[in-house]
Enzyme design. Structure first.
Site, PDB file in Angstrom:
ATOM      1  N   ASP A 156      -9.540   6.852   9.741  1.00  0.00           N
ATOM      2  CA  ASP A 156      -9.104   7.827   8.622  1.00  0.00           C
ATOM      3  C   ASP A 156      -9.742   8.637   8.184  1.00  0.00           C
ATOM      4  OD1 ASP A 156     -11.852   6.761   8.343  1.00  0.00           O
ATOM      5  OD2 ASP A 156     -11.550   5.312   7.144  1.00  0.00           O
ATOM      6  N   TYR A 179       0.729  -1.285   0.056  1.00  0.00           N
ATOM      7  CA  TYR A 179       0.410  -0.050  -0.126  1.00  0.00           C
ATOM      8  C   TYR A 179       0.997   1.524   0.538  1.00  0.00           C
ATOM      9  CZ  TYR A 179      -4.492  -2.940   2.338  1.00  0.00           C
ATOM     10  OH  TYR A 179      -4.914  -3.891   1.433  1.00  0.00           O
ATOM     11  N   ARG A 239      -4.282   1.489   8.652  1.00  0.00           N
ATOM     12  CA  ARG A 239      -4.664   2.719   9.158  1.00  0.00           C
ATOM     13  C   ARG A 239      -4.608   2.570  10.709  1.00  0.00           C
ATOM     14  NH1 ARG A 239     -11.153   1.394  10.046  1.00  0.00           N
ATOM     15  NH2 ARG A 239     -11.331  -0.718   9.323  1.00  0.00           N
TER      16      ARG A 239
END
Length: 298
Positions: free
Chosen positions: A82, A68, A182
């Site tokens: 987030d 990611y 996250r």
């Protein structure tokens, strides 16, 4: 029309992984479709899709490692960890951490770590998903999980906003199945002494598929209209890219076809067996050298 194999789909923001599968079922006019690893609606990027016979290896696509690229914001945290959540804590960045401090803190997360899934997640506790508890204003003890972080690095200079007293920087992370990126961003902020959240995220690689070769749903529709769908499909072999591979002899192929044990030299408990560059079966270790067919694909 080709309806067997693997598709590398680029998921846009605002769609669930199920939305992508639903739309592809309509485009491809087939029900036998599944995805190899859920992406949150706000997250963009690579979503591996298995079609037809490809669905037989979807569990191995889900288990594969992922990469990611995203952004961490220091200065405030949100209930969802987030950018979409309500702000629940603020710690103005009045003294900006140095790049060396951030890099050192990130390095401490590389390896096997323990995570606590966020309340706004689909993890089930006592038959209910955590986000159902969260939406009802209830709290519940969350199970820990072990995940592996193979890489966690800063990819940009630190950007500081004097008006809002927040600092931001981008990152790249390579991780195992089940990692909450996250939560990683929140934990990094805590280590640096700030409330924080993951302000952006994109999956750039999953199950051997990379974002630079991904197709949007619009691309798939266009290829179908031009009778060129075959150009988007990858062989089923892509679905086992993370598994250890062995090559079978002609005789072993016959034995596997009958569901019998075969003796091969391998390290892992679950391996992919090939013959003439074709995936023959998924084998599972039974003792030191013998493997039994788990899934036969011939």
């Amino acid at each position: 029309m080709t309806k067997n194999g693997i598709l590398n789909i680029y998921k846009t923001a605002g769609m669930t992984s199920h939305d992508v599968v639903f739309k592809l079922r309509k485009i491809l006019q087939t029900k036998k479709i599944g995805h190899g690893g859920t992406l949150d609606p706000d997250v963009t990027g690579v979503l591996p899709i298995a079609v037809g016979q490809g669905t037989r290896v979807i569990e191995f696509m889900t288990e594969a490692g992922k990469v990611y690229e995203g952004e961490v914001t220091l200065g405030f945290s949100t209930e969802t960890e987030d950018a979409s959540g309500v702000v629940i804590d603020t710690t103005p960045v009045l003294s900006q951490p140095s790049e060396d401090e951030i890099d050192a803190a990130m390095a401490e997360f590389v390896g096997e770590i323990t995570q606590i899934p966020p309340m706004y997640s689909a993890v089930k506790v006592n038959g209910r998903k955590l986000y159902e508890y969260a939406r009802a204003g209830e709290t519940v003890e969350r199970p820990t999980r072990q995940v592996i972080i193979s890489e966690f690095t800063r990819t940009s200079p630190i950007s500081y906003d004097e008006t809002t007293s927040v600092a931001r920087f981008t990152f790249k992370v390579g991780c195992s199945k089940g990692t909450y990126v996250r939560t990683l961003a929140v934990n990094l902020g805590e280590k640096l002494g700030f409330a924080s959240h993951m302000s952006a995220l994109q999956r750039t690689a999953s199950a051997g598929l990379t974002i630079d070769h991904a197709f949007s749903l619009a691309d798939i529709e266009a290829l179908k209209a031009e009778d060129r769908l075959a150009e988007a499909f990858l062989p089923i072999e892509y679905g086992v890219s993370d598994l250890e591979k062995v090559v079978l002899t002609d005789e072993q192929v016959k034995e596997v076809g009958f569901g019998r044990f075969v003796t091969v030299e391998a390290t892992n408990d679950v391996i992919a067996a090939f013959h003439a560059d074709k995936l023959i079966a998924i084998l599972e270790k039974r003792d030191a050298t013998r493997y039994k067919p788990k899934k036969v694909l011939i």
